[in-house]
Design a protein around this motif. Structure first.
Motif, mmCIF file in Angstrom:
data_model
loop_
_atom_site.group_PDB
_atom_site.id
_atom_site.type_symbol
_atom_site.label_atom_id
_atom_site.label_comp_id
_atom_site.label_asym_id
_atom_site.label_seq_id
_atom_site.Cartn_x
_atom_site.Cartn_y
_atom_site.Cartn_z
ATOM 1 N N ASP A 16 0.849 -1.189 0.000
ATOM 2 C CA ASP A 16 0.000 0.000 0.000
ATOM 3 C C ASP A 16 0.892 1.249 0.000
ATOM 4 O O ASP A 16 1.577 1.523 0.979
ATOM 5 C CB ASP A 16 -0.881 -0.061 1.251
ATOM 6 C CG ASP A 16 -1.782 1.129 1.411
ATOM 7 O OD1 ASP A 16 -1.465 2.221 0.897
ATOM 8 O OD2 ASP A 16 -2.812 0.979 2.081
ATOM 9 N N ARG A 17 0.869 1.986 -1.102
ATOM 10 C CA ARG A 17 1.720 3.176 -1.229
ATOM 11 C C ARG A 17 1.395 4.241 -0.174
ATOM 12 O O ARG A 17 2.284 4.955 0.280
ATOM 13 C CB ARG A 17 1.610 3.767 -2.632
ATOM 14 C CG ARG A 17 2.252 2.882 -3.682
ATOM 15 C CD ARG A 17 2.066 3.468 -5.085
ATOM 16 N NE ARG A 17 2.650 2.614 -6.082
ATOM 17 C CZ ARG A 17 3.918 2.690 -6.482
ATOM 18 N NH1 ARG A 17 4.705 3.585 -5.974
ATOM 19 N NH2 ARG A 17 4.375 1.862 -7.400
ATOM 20 N N ASN A 18 0.143 4.355 0.197
ATOM 21 C CA ASN A 18 -0.225 5.336 1.225
ATOM 22 C C ASN A 18 0.351 4.941 2.582
ATOM 23 O O ASN A 18 0.794 5.795 3.346
ATOM 24 C CB ASN A 18 -1.741 5.481 1.321
ATOM 25 C CG ASN A 18 -2.315 6.200 0.122
ATOM 26 O OD1 ASN A 18 -1.644 6.989 -0.524
ATOM 27 N ND2 ASN A 18 -3.559 5.907 -0.197
ATOM 28 N N GLY B 119 -2.587 5.167 7.102
ATOM 29 C CA GLY B 119 -3.409 5.736 6.048
ATOM 30 C C GLY B 119 -3.644 4.818 4.880
ATOM 31 O O GLY B 119 -2.837 4.744 3.973
ATOM 32 N N PRO C 142 -5.515 3.640 1.492
ATOM 33 C CA PRO C 142 -6.044 4.441 0.382
ATOM 34 C C PRO C 142 -7.566 4.365 0.339
ATOM 35 O O PRO C 142 -8.156 3.408 0.801
ATOM 36 C CB PRO C 142 -5.455 3.761 -0.855
ATOM 37 C CG PRO C 142 -5.252 2.349 -0.426
ATOM 38 C CD PRO C 142 -4.910 2.408 1.045
#
Length: 115
Positions: free
Chosen positions: A17-19, A106, A108
């Motif tokens: 998850d990039r966030n 956080g 997404p």
């Protein structure tokens, strides 16, 4: 110059998850500016204690026994054993993933039409 930590995390968690990665980078803050502090040495007992106390207990809010938390740290370290240098962001991501705590950093929001 900001480093993109995503490729390193994705070596171990392909759908990372990039966030959440960005949230962990924000959490690590200034420690990522120097190469030495951006890496983790799991053979250094003080470093393991720092990860357990500062990240797992304080940031993730875990109340497991020290032995159980250390076991999880070592399990993630074993997963990363092919890397001579272990990036702090990657280790933290994998620990948060292991304990189901990525949402702290956080998650997404689903794109329009996907949720």
């Amino acid at each position: 110059m900001a480093e993109d930590w995503t490729p390193d995390v994705q070596k171990y968690s392909p759908d990372a998850d990039r966030n959440a990665i960005a949230g962990i980078v924000r959490h690590c803050g200034i420690s990522l500016q120097k190469r030495d502090s951006s890496l983790v040495s799991l053979s250094d007992r003080d470093e393991v204690v720092r990860v357990r106390e500062g990240f797992l207990k304080r940031k993730l809010g875990l109340a497991d026994s020290d032995a159980d938390l250390d076991k999880a740290i070592m399990a993630v370290g074993e997963k990363m054993k092919g890397d001579r240098t272990k990036n702090r962001v990657t280790l933290y991501y994998l620990l948060a993933e292991h304990f189901g705590k990525l949402s702290i950093f956080g998650r997404p929001t689903p794109a329009a039409g996907t949720g």
